[in-house]
Design an enzyme around this catalytic site. Sequence first.
Site, mmCIF file in Angstrom:
data_model
loop_
_atom_site.group_PDB
_atom_site.id
_atom_site.type_symbol
_atom_site.label_atom_id
_atom_site.label_comp_id
_atom_site.label_asym_id
_atom_site.label_seq_id
_atom_site.Cartn_x
_atom_site.Cartn_y
_atom_site.Cartn_z
ATOM 1 N N GLY A 19 0.817 -1.166 -0.251
ATOM 2 C CA GLY A 19 -0.117 -0.144 0.083
ATOM 3 C C GLY A 19 1.012 1.723 -0.106
ATOM 4 C CE LYS A 20 5.874 0.852 -3.112
ATOM 5 N NZ LYS A 20 5.166 -0.271 -3.378
ATOM 6 C CB THR A 21 0.668 4.359 -4.463
ATOM 7 O OG1 THR A 21 1.343 3.372 -5.544
ATOM 8 C CG2 THR A 21 -0.255 5.631 -5.028
ATOM 9 C CE LYS A 42 5.674 3.281 -8.414
ATOM 10 N NZ LYS A 42 5.215 2.594 -6.853
ATOM 11 C CG ASP A 59 0.918 2.400 -7.458
ATOM 12 O OD1 ASP A 59 -0.482 2.571 -8.195
ATOM 13 O OD2 ASP A 59 1.341 1.730 -7.851
ATOM 14 N N GLY A 122 9.178 3.915 -4.609
ATOM 15 C CA GLY A 122 9.785 3.487 -5.176
ATOM 16 C C GLY A 122 8.736 2.522 -6.193
ATOM 17 N N PRO A 210 -6.307 2.097 9.247
ATOM 18 C CG PRO A 210 -8.599 3.351 10.121
ATOM 19 C CD PRO A 210 -6.983 3.088 9.528
#
Length: 243
Positions: A19-21, A42, A59, A122, A210
């Site tokens: 869930g980086k983006t 990015k 993304d 990344g 959450p």
Amino acid sequence: MKRKAMKTYFVTGTDTDAGKTFVSATLLHKAGQMGYKTLAHKPVAAGCEQTDEGLRNSDATTLMAAMNEELDYELVNPIALEPPIAPHIAAAEKGMQLSVSRLNGFARGMMMAKGDLLLIEGAGGWRVPLGPRETLADLAISLKQPVILVVGMKLGCISHALLTAEAIKRDGLELAGWVANQIDPDMNRYKENLATLHQMIPAPLLAEIPNIEGSSWEQAADHFPEGAVKYLLGEEQGSEEQA
């Protein structure tokens, strides 16, 4: 009031679906709500779609929607690859060679922009290859910027998170903090896993996001504490726990 120099962070994750983006967009949106100028980068993205304007990565477009400074797509995502596979494999199939020096140049250009917060995201986890001898970790090392770790909260995340935190430290970079992103709404013993990570990761817990069905990064911004944003912007001293 004169603004401080822009803060830059390299955002990595425990794996591809951590869930980086989503977390990056959440942080960018929260910082924007607080009046900060935000940008995102990015450097390389695989899994792009052909559009009338060229290859576009979801993304990258999400990051562009979340940040509040307007930039051309090519500045945000300079290397866009169509197949949804590892970047070095997608690049090789296109006859392209990825290199840290080239990606570093793109990122350094972004770091010269005017703003308060720049997130360089990344791809995948910490050691995603760029070629036979280089990884995205080498890009982060070359940029010499602190790292934000996104932990995808699911079964197995403890080992992934601790190994990634250890690798970041061994590579000589500062782990500025980590975000617990609950990607599995039915994760067994969620609180116990979170407590273990909080105890063992040698960096502040910045936020706990959450899993709420249908929740967007705009809504998730309510779960990113203002104190954590100010800490990342250098306006508050760090504490054991920001969230």
